[in-house]
Design a protein around this motif. Sequence first.
Motif, mmCIF file in Angstrom:
data_model
loop_
_atom_site.group_PDB
_atom_site.id
_atom_site.type_symbol
_atom_site.label_atom_id
_atom_site.label_comp_id
_atom_site.label_asym_id
_atom_site.label_seq_id
_atom_site.Cartn_x
_atom_site.Cartn_y
_atom_site.Cartn_z
ATOM 1 N N ILE A 21 0.845 -1.201 0.000
ATOM 2 C CA ILE A 21 0.000 0.000 0.000
ATOM 3 C C ILE A 21 0.877 1.247 0.000
ATOM 4 C CG2 ILE A 21 -1.756 1.260 1.257
ATOM 5 C CD1 ILE A 21 -2.794 -1.308 2.309
ATOM 6 N N THR A 22 1.956 1.201 0.796
ATOM 7 C CA THR A 22 2.875 2.340 0.820
ATOM 8 C C THR A 22 3.354 2.670 -0.584
ATOM 9 O OG1 THR A 22 3.630 1.623 2.973
ATOM 10 C CG2 THR A 22 5.024 3.166 1.792
ATOM 11 N N LEU A 23 3.748 1.632 -1.306
ATOM 12 C CA LEU A 23 4.245 1.876 -2.658
ATOM 13 C C LEU A 23 3.143 2.424 -3.549
ATOM 14 C CD1 LEU A 23 6.589 -1.155 -3.287
ATOM 15 C CD2 LEU A 23 7.144 1.144 -2.570
ATOM 16 N N ARG A 24 1.912 1.961 -3.317
ATOM 17 C CA ARG A 24 0.809 2.457 -4.136
ATOM 18 C C ARG A 24 0.611 3.950 -3.911
ATOM 19 N NH1 ARG A 24 -3.490 -1.944 -2.511
ATOM 20 N NH2 ARG A 24 -5.077 -0.466 -3.149
ATOM 21 N N ILE A 25 0.706 4.362 -2.652
ATOM 22 C CA ILE A 25 0.548 5.795 -2.370
ATOM 23 C C ILE A 25 1.659 6.576 -3.051
ATOM 24 C CG2 ILE A 25 0.486 7.537 -0.550
ATOM 25 C CD1 ILE A 25 -0.286 5.206 1.345
ATOM 26 N N LEU A 26 2.886 6.101 -2.848
ATOM 27 C CA LEU A 26 4.032 6.843 -3.373
ATOM 28 C C LEU A 26 4.004 6.888 -4.895
ATOM 29 C CD1 LEU A 26 6.830 5.620 -1.011
ATOM 30 C CD2 LEU A 26 5.777 7.854 -1.095
ATOM 31 N N ARG A 27 3.451 5.835 -5.497
ATOM 32 C CA ARG A 27 3.422 5.795 -6.950
ATOM 33 C C ARG A 27 2.707 7.013 -7.507
ATOM 34 N NH1 ARG A 27 -0.114 1.213 -8.508
ATOM 35 N NH2 ARG A 27 1.499 -0.036 -7.521
ATOM 36 N N PHE A 28 1.612 7.391 -6.847
ATOM 37 C CA PHE A 28 0.853 8.528 -7.370
ATOM 38 C C PHE A 28 1.637 9.828 -7.252
ATOM 39 C CE2 PHE A 28 -2.531 5.479 -7.048
ATOM 40 C CZ PHE A 28 -3.268 5.756 -8.173
#
Lengths: 591, 397
Positions: free
Chosen positions: A509-516
């Motif tokens: 999830i962390t990576l998903r947030i950072l991706r944006f």
Amino acid sequence: MWSKVIEYFPDWKAWMQAIVMTLIALGSYRIHGRLYKWGYNQPKQDGQQQGNSHQQGDGQPQNIAQQKVDGQQQGENQQQNDGQQPSDPWQQPQSQPSPQLTGNYDADMALIKEQLGNNSDVHFRDFRISIRNSRAVLIFVEGMQNEALINRQVMQNLMDNSFVKFEGYAMHNQSQAFAAYLKDKLLPISKISEVTDLYELEQSILFGFTALLIDGLPHALLVGEPAPKVRAINEPTSEALLRGPRIGFTEVLGENTALLRQHGRGADLELKMIEVGSRIKRNLVIAYMKEIVNKELLQEVEDRIANMNMDFISESGYVEQLIEDNWLSPFQQVQNTERPDRVISALLEGRIGILLDGTPFALIVPVTFSMLLQSPEDYYERWLPGSLLRTLRFFVAFLALMIPALYISFISFHPGLIPTELAITIIETRQGVPFPSLIEVLILEVSIEILREAGIRLPKPIGPAMGIVGGLIIGDAAVQAGIVSPILVIAVAVTAISSFAIPIYSAGITLRILRFSGMLFAATLGMFGTILFFLFICSHLTKLKSFGVPYITPASPYRFNDWKDLVLRAPVTLMKRRPSMLKPQDKKRRS
Amino acid sequence: MRRLSYLIGMMLLCSLLLTGCWSSKEIEERSVYVGMAVDLANKTTAEKQLESQGGGTQVQPLITATIQIVPLKSVGRGQQQAESGSIKKYLNVSETGNSIFEIMRNYSLKRDRAVIGHHLKVFVISTELAEKIELHKLLDFLLRDNDIRPSSMVFLSRGKAMDTLESDEPDEIPAFRIRDMVRNKFRNNKIYKEVILTNLDGYFHAKQSFILQNIAAADTGEIEFTGAGIIKGSTNKWIGDLDQENLSAISWIQGDSSGGLLKTVNDRNSIITYEILSGESKIIPKVDGERLSFHVDIKTEGRLIETWDAEETASKAFFLKEAEQKFEQKLETMLQNLMKKMQTEYKVEVAGFGDRLRITHPKVWKKVKDDWDDIFSRATVSFDISLKITDYGSSTE
């Protein structure tokens, strides 16, 4: 000569730029500091207000009963706990001591009914004990008592006097003797205890004990153990492995601690129980290896748990958020896991486990970045496959984070960096797309996120079908409709799959947030922005700490020995020492 | 203090508003040119029409530059996919002017999607133009431009350069065809090794003579590598051509023939062919006072791949010995032909002797480099060829 020197001084524009850059850096530092402090202070202020309103200092640590528990005897300890803790500081001010049972049946019943009678699920079963013909009542909460046990062992024995022998208990009209007689002869139940404190009695009833109140006795008997609603031990769903134990924690703390104990014999594992929650109490266990754990670290964890101030800790996520170092960071500083083997191996590295009653998710502190990309399987497999998979996971994490950002910067800023043939294909396929690449990527990424979020909640029978509909048909239709280009569908699909390859769900999830945010950086500054974004993450990670341990520690600060277990997993024979980043008492793993 | 931090916060927020997508330009809004050909000015009919309406550059034009743009703009992707089997995939656009950069920018007056040079692969110069204008003038923009990669290959063409960027084959992009043809060197040593922009930069600064692969084009859209054109270092202009066999000899001297063939006739006047499996060479410069001489040691191994001589069986040692001699003679003739062309006809050195001398005798090189072409034409070059037929294929009696 001076004119020559002055010639080399930059003009005011360069100075201005330098000053603005410094101000931006300082400003963002200050704002971050302020924000950080604001979030950190919030709960403390609340705590003080609450304490003041009740004229109580917040001397929480003293009130928390700390005791060692053995997993298997947890139920009994529960009772002892209740016995040792007669009052809760804010619910029962000390100026007004808790009422005791008088022995007067009617008065006691009135008191209890006054306190509990409003609850529709509290049942009062009146009956008469045949041998003394005295009135008695069973008080229990619907659904929490062990009904068969109560019926057979309590009611049947008390109501039926056909084969009761009185010898030795002749003075059965004396209440003490009768109580002893009840316990010794009449009630064949393994766990039975006496309660005189009314408040404690109420709590026990509400927790699921069955209370037996008999006319003439000065105390109530707690006869039935609560039969909590338990789920069978299953394979952990969020952390499935091909190789390794297929056992996961459940919601019952006693079972979870038992699972830890069952890993093997050895007196090193110490489980320290702490009661948390100010209105509704729950047990929390701090697990560690006595001989390995760093004492200061343990002290820090205990302090932070003692300082948690929350009316109810409903899941270990609350604990995680209340004890973490930096609430602004997108990275988790506490690891959660359903796997007992993961907890045990973390304990053996010198980390500390935190188990909360009522949740299958245990916490591990401190966390370092590499743990988020490690799976227990890395150690169960031989070192070559383990290393390969781990390297792959690092790569995959990079992909999950960067692909959309790279796509945007290549498409919108650096067409020269794409291989020519691919560039031509992309131009061909993107010709009908009416949106700039950022919007295009956002459309697809957001719909993937929607699909994923919806997928969790979809009913089981139609879940997979909807996944196919969503993933394949929407993707294909979007390309056909000319909203997105086929290359992007590949990119987004790879991104989505990549984020599933990360062994810890919350790290994904962390990576998903950072991706944006990476996508926004890329959309404004191209490759430069993407690299800037990566550097931002790196500098944040370097500064981040989890319980005093630097987050990316084998890399920075540099500890060469710990690199054996970072990207590559060295052969077990080479890993002679525990990770030195945790400064364990016992450094050697094998001699 | 609090006010100051609010102020800084506002400034930061404002800076977010300011930053638009500064230099963002979607890839499909530009067009990529992968090939470029320059010819002596010869305006196309379209250009003449446009000029009569006030377009074009109103100076004495010198150069016509043609760029190959891919892919074509298409409306409605479904139809485009259906027809992709039959239509051309590229578009050649010509523009006339006397500055390459001006020509490049003038394309923006003609086409909606701006052309970008990142993907330029081949640059073809017609010999007609190279004879008149110094090469470094033609290539200056390409070398300076930041977009164009220094790895773009440079070629010469015997006829019109723009014709080499045509193809009748559907789905083929002519620029890619030329680029990929160079890779066939492992099959035929009549192809000269790729010369890229960076090489040229070096040649220009050293005032060194060099050769560029020649391309010939037919009306049917077919092309062929036909030897090489010689660019004289002192003038930077085209002075003549080497034919395919000369080029093959240069590959031999440079030890660069990893594939290809040697064909000759034997005593019974039937054709025998040798397939090169390896070819190594060593140039040994000898300096004796003022006299310069070179010795070239060529070692090659290969296979007797074809013989029209039905009388002899290839497995006989005598036959192979004879064939080896024939091949060596053939190679010797080829080399001598080349030396004649270099030393007497054009008086240039393009086979890498100078490079070797620079490495082995740097001090001598310093003295001779300024008129190296002249000095080389007086030097003696001897060859020592050792050719070995290792096998005769799978067929024998």
